[in-house]
Design a protein around this motif. Structure first.
Motif, PDB file in Angstrom:
ATOM      1  N   ILE A 224       0.848  -1.190   0.000  1.00  0.00           N
ATOM      2  CA  ILE A 224       0.000   0.000   0.000  1.00  0.00           C
ATOM      3  C   ILE A 224       0.885   1.242   0.000  1.00  0.00           C
ATOM      4  O   ILE A 224       1.771   1.383   0.845  1.00  0.00           O
ATOM      5  CB  ILE A 224      -0.895   0.004   1.246  1.00  0.00           C
ATOM      6  CG1 ILE A 224      -1.822  -1.207   1.242  1.00  0.00           C
ATOM      7  CG2 ILE A 224      -1.709   1.298   1.326  1.00  0.00           C
ATOM      8  CD1 ILE A 224      -2.499  -1.460   2.589  1.00  0.00           C
ATOM      9  N   CYS A 225       0.648   2.143  -0.945  1.00  0.00           N
ATOM     10  CA  CYS A 225       1.444   3.367  -0.993  1.00  0.00           C
ATOM     11  C   CYS A 225       0.645   4.595  -0.583  1.00  0.00           C
ATOM     12  O   CYS A 225       1.226   5.654  -0.345  1.00  0.00           O
ATOM     13  CB  CYS A 225       2.063   3.568  -2.365  1.00  0.00           C
ATOM     14  SG  CYS A 225       0.891   3.692  -3.733  1.00  0.00           S
ATOM     15  N   ALA A 226      -0.663   4.475  -0.491  1.00  0.00           N
ATOM     16  CA  ALA A 226      -1.477   5.615  -0.055  1.00  0.00           C
ATOM     17  C   ALA A 226      -2.813   5.131   0.478  1.00  0.00           C
ATOM     18  O   ALA A 226      -3.414   4.204  -0.054  1.00  0.00           O
ATOM     19  CB  ALA A 226      -1.703   6.597  -1.207  1.00  0.00           C
ATOM     20  N   LEU A 227      -3.246   5.782   1.561  1.00  0.00           N
ATOM     21  CA  LEU A 227      -4.565   5.557   2.126  1.00  0.00           C
ATOM     22  C   LEU A 227      -5.018   6.919   2.641  1.00  0.00           C
ATOM     23  O   LEU A 227      -4.432   7.458   3.580  1.00  0.00           O
ATOM     24  CB  LEU A 227      -4.490   4.538   3.260  1.00  0.00           C
ATOM     25  CG  LEU A 227      -5.809   4.046   3.847  1.00  0.00           C
ATOM     26  CD1 LEU A 227      -6.588   3.244   2.813  1.00  0.00           C
ATOM     27  CD2 LEU A 227      -5.561   3.190   5.086  1.00  0.00           C
ATOM     28  N   GLN A 228      -6.003   7.498   1.980  1.00  0.00           N
ATOM     29  CA  GLN A 228      -6.407   8.872   2.270  1.00  0.00           C
ATOM     30  C   GLN A 228      -7.924   8.966   2.388  1.00  0.00           C
ATOM     31  O   GLN A 228      -8.650   8.328   1.620  1.00  0.00           O
ATOM     32  CB  GLN A 228      -5.975   9.803   1.125  1.00  0.00           C
ATOM     33  CG  GLN A 228      -4.519   9.724   0.735  1.00  0.00           C
ATOM     34  CD  GLN A 228      -3.687  10.783   1.410  1.00  0.00           C
ATOM     35  OE1 GLN A 228      -4.102  11.924   1.554  1.00  0.00           O
ATOM     36  NE2 GLN A 228      -2.491  10.412   1.834  1.00  0.00           N
ATOM     37  N   PHE A 229      -8.391   9.757   3.333  1.00  0.00           N
ATOM     38  CA  PHE A 229      -9.807  10.112   3.349  1.00  0.00           C
ATOM     39  C   PHE A 229     -10.010  11.183   2.286  1.00  0.00           C
ATOM     40  O   PHE A 229      -9.217  12.123   2.178  1.00  0.00           O
ATOM     41  CB  PHE A 229     -10.210  10.640   4.720  1.00  0.00           C
ATOM     42  CG  PHE A 229     -10.098   9.612   5.815  1.00  0.00           C
ATOM     43  CD1 PHE A 229     -11.023   8.581   5.919  1.00  0.00           C
ATOM     44  CD2 PHE A 229      -9.067   9.662   6.731  1.00  0.00           C
ATOM     45  CE1 PHE A 229     -10.911   7.620   6.916  1.00  0.00           C
ATOM     46  CE2 PHE A 229      -8.945   8.712   7.738  1.00  0.00           C
ATOM     47  CZ  PHE A 229      -9.873   7.696   7.835  1.00  0.00           C
ATOM     48  N   VAL A 230     -11.050  11.032   1.478  1.00  0.00           N
ATOM     49  CA  VAL A 230     -11.223  11.944   0.346  1.00  0.00           C
ATOM     50  C   VAL A 230     -12.586  12.623   0.376  1.00  0.00           C
ATOM     51  O   VAL A 230     -13.559  12.089   0.910  1.00  0.00           O
ATOM     52  CB  VAL A 230     -11.060  11.199  -1.000  1.00  0.00           C
ATOM     53  CG1 VAL A 230      -9.673  10.618  -1.126  1.00  0.00           C
ATOM     54  CG2 VAL A 230     -12.107  10.106  -1.165  1.00  0.00           C
TER      55      VAL A 230
END
Length: 295
Positions: free
Chosen positions: A143-149
């Motif tokens: 995993i390279c990114a986990l963002q609330f959007v």
């Protein structure tokens, strides 16, 4: 409705209602609002609010706000967190236990970073979660990114900015199972280890690795975090590294608060930080002491 991940439109509206309720609780924490006050503020009946809130958080609104008060936070800070004596010494291939998940963190090489992700393929999707839509991006190595959007177009733009030379492929639903796993109740989590593959400076990687050692439901101050990596005078720089964290929740920057007990800022909004801290604390409190998962 139970504590499993919610995905249909009505559940999304429920999350928005709970968000409104938590923002009200945070803003009026010193007043210790009653259920009637909260229900009126979010335009729900008391019974509906109590049922909805308890299903979402696992505890009543009154119990939840007790977890969010500055006095409670200060007590948790003062109690001390067995934070990271070894976490930052583990090396790039090492790992720490986070929640009941095993998470390993590996840094992209300087060459990969400089090339802007050239030759890298990143699959991404936006998935529903307990705390709102999540951007989840993965390479073959983790995993390279986990963002609330807030909006998906902005999420894709951010990905392009981070890896301008990478090949981005949208794969709807590819992260659904992981999103469900992340925010399941403690007693229901299971699965293989998770690998994180992130890019950042050596200092940022050191701080992010250190965050993996903070126990589930634990809190520490920026100063405590700085001291834990042997940089007690670098609290401000540590704060900047915390704010640059590209992997929400799994690298638990939400557990870092101000020394006086205030939650402080959060990359994805102070209200969401309150939701994460309060929900996590409530989940932990609901577990028998000998069964509570710690990092």
């Amino acid at each position: 409705m139970d504590l499993q991940l919610q995905t249909h439109p009505e559940d999304a509206r429920d999350y928005a209602r709970i968000g409104d309720a938590i923002r009200y609780l945070v803003a009026h924490a010193t007043e210790q609002p009653q259920l009637a006050d909260l229900a009126a503020a979010v335009h729900l009946s008391q019974s509906r609010l109590q049922r909805l809130f308890t299903c979402w958080a696992g505890v009543s609104p009154k119990r939840f706000i007790q977890q969010l008060t500055c006095e409670a936070a200060k007590a948790r800070l003062a109690a001390g967190v067995p934070v990271l004596p070894l976490a930052y010494e583990l090396g790039l291939s090492g790992g720490s236990r986070l929640h009941d998940l095993f998470v390993t963190l590996e840094a992209m090489t300087p060459g990969e970073y400089q090339r802007g992700g050239a030759g890298l393929e990143i699959g991404w999707s936006v998935e529903a979660s307990r705390f709102g839509p999540l951007l989840l991006a993965q390479t073959a190595r983790g995993i390279c990114a986990l963002q609330f959007v807030v909006d998906e177009a902005g999420a894709e733009t951010w990905l392009h900015e981070q890896w301008p030379q990478a090949r981005l492929r949208r794969q709807n639903g590819q992260g659904r199972a992981l999103a469900e796993r992340l925010f399941a109740p403690l007693s229901l989590r299971d699965g293989p280890p998770l690998a994180l593959r992130v890019q950042g400076s050596n200092f940022q990687i050191q701080v992010w690795r250190a965050l993996l050692g903070v126990p589930y439901g634990g809190l520490l101050s920026y100063g405590q975090l700085a001291a834990s990596i042997g940089r007690p005078q670098a609290a401000r720089a540590v704060g900047s590294a915390v704010g640059a964290n590209p992997v929400a929740w799994l690298i638990p920057c939400h557990r870092v608060i101000r020394a006086e007990g205030a939650l402080g800022q959060y990359r994805w909004g102070e209200a969401r930080k309150a939701e994460l801290v309060g929900w996590e604390s409530a989940q932990l409190a609901a577990q028998p002491q000998d069964a509570a998962w710690m990092a």
